[in-house]
Design an enzyme around this catalytic site. Structure first.
Site, PDB file in Angstrom:
ATOM      1  N   ASP A 116       0.853  -1.186   0.000  1.00 37.87           N
ATOM      2  CA  ASP A 116       0.000   0.000   0.000  1.00 37.87           C
ATOM      3  C   ASP A 116       0.893   1.242   0.000  1.00 37.87           C
ATOM      4  O   ASP A 116       1.875   1.318   0.747  1.00 37.87           O
ATOM      5  CB  ASP A 116      -0.915  -0.003   1.227  1.00 37.87           C
ATOM      6  CG  ASP A 116      -2.057   0.989   1.092  1.00 37.87           C
ATOM      7  OD1 ASP A 116      -3.210   0.558   1.028  1.00 37.87           O
ATOM      8  OD2 ASP A 116      -1.784   2.210   1.031  1.00 37.87           O
TER       9      ASP A 116
ATOM     10  N   ASN B 224     -12.884  -3.088   2.636  1.00 38.95           N
ATOM     11  CA  ASN B 224     -13.821  -1.994   2.839  1.00 38.95           C
ATOM     12  C   ASN B 224     -14.839  -1.962   1.697  1.00 38.95           C
ATOM     13  O   ASN B 224     -14.484  -2.219   0.548  1.00 38.95           O
ATOM     14  CB  ASN B 224     -13.062  -0.665   2.883  1.00 38.95           C
ATOM     15  CG  ASN B 224     -12.090  -0.591   4.051  1.00 38.95           C
ATOM     16  OD1 ASN B 224     -12.392  -1.091   5.128  1.00 38.95           O
ATOM     17  ND2 ASN B 224     -10.935   0.010   3.834  1.00 38.95           N
TER      18      ASN B 224
ATOM     19  N   VAL C 172     -11.055   2.902  -3.621  1.00 35.39           N
ATOM     20  CA  VAL C 172     -10.747   2.372  -4.951  1.00 35.39           C
ATOM     21  C   VAL C 172     -11.759   1.259  -5.240  1.00 35.39           C
ATOM     22  O   VAL C 172     -11.852   0.281  -4.478  1.00 35.39           O
ATOM     23  CB  VAL C 172      -9.303   1.828  -5.043  1.00 35.39           C
ATOM     24  CG1 VAL C 172      -9.032   1.271  -6.439  1.00 35.39           C
ATOM     25  CG2 VAL C 172      -8.286   2.923  -4.693  1.00 35.39           C
TER      26      VAL C 172
ATOM     27  N   HIS D 117     -10.219  -5.210  -2.924  1.00 39.62           N
ATOM     28  CA  HIS D 117      -8.851  -5.465  -2.459  1.00 39.62           C
ATOM     29  C   HIS D 117      -8.908  -5.871  -1.007  1.00 39.62           C
ATOM     30  O   HIS D 117      -9.671  -5.312  -0.216  1.00 39.62           O
ATOM     31  CB  HIS D 117      -7.967  -4.231  -2.643  1.00 39.62           C
ATOM     32  CG  HIS D 117      -8.605  -2.940  -2.242  1.00 39.62           C
ATOM     33  ND1 HIS D 117      -9.557  -2.307  -3.023  1.00 39.62           N
ATOM     34  CD2 HIS D 117      -8.457  -2.195  -1.130  1.00 39.62           C
ATOM     35  CE1 HIS D 117      -9.953  -1.208  -2.402  1.00 39.62           C
ATOM     36  NE2 HIS D 117      -9.306  -1.119  -1.246  1.00 39.62           N
TER      37      HIS D 117
END
Ligand code: AMP
Length: 122
Positions: free
Chosen positions: A31, A88, A97, A101
């Protein structure tokens, strides 16, 4: 097919990322704004926009993301201490995004609960 996000650009090597794992179905990279000593994202190569879009036809790859997380935990020696896996979803989940993920966060004691009672901005 979902709209292209920055993660598709990473998959296609159009923008750089610190890639730590790749196979035919998935990619893992660090990240860019780490929230723990170890923080990577594991993504499917075939985009799925949000957790709401996971269904019987595309769910196999989601299990695969968890298999990769377990492999990375063993490889980077944080399996025993423990770690946090997070996906999330949408605004309240804190998703920014829209290509699913799995966050892998490790190397520190994680906190709980993850929300605040601060009212949503109008
Ligand atoms: P989320 O808020 O759950 O959607 O998580 C998106 C994550 O993507 C954030 O933790 C960002 O720091 C991370 N991110 C955004 N752009 C990049 C990038 N180009 N390379 C690596 N991580 C990124």
């Amino acid at each position: 097919m979902s709209e292209e996000t920055i993660f598709t650009k990473i998959i296609n090597r159009d923008i750089p990322a610190d890639i730590i794992y790749e196979d035919d179905q998935a990619l893992a990279f660090k990240d860019v704004n780490p929230q723990a000593p170890f923080h990577c994202l594991i993504i499917p190569k075939e985009p799925i926009a949000t957790a709401n879009d996971i269904n019987e036809n595309n769910s196999a790859v989601v299990g695969h993301l968890y298999v990769i997380a377990a492999k990375l935990a063993a490889e980077h020696n944080f399996a025993e201490d423990g770690y946090r896996l997070v996906m999330n979803c949408n605004e309240y989940g804190g998703q920014s995004v829209y290509h699913i993920h799995l966050h892998v966060l490790a190397g520190k004691q994680m906190g709980w609960p993850p929300y605040t009672d601060k009212p949503k901005q109008a």
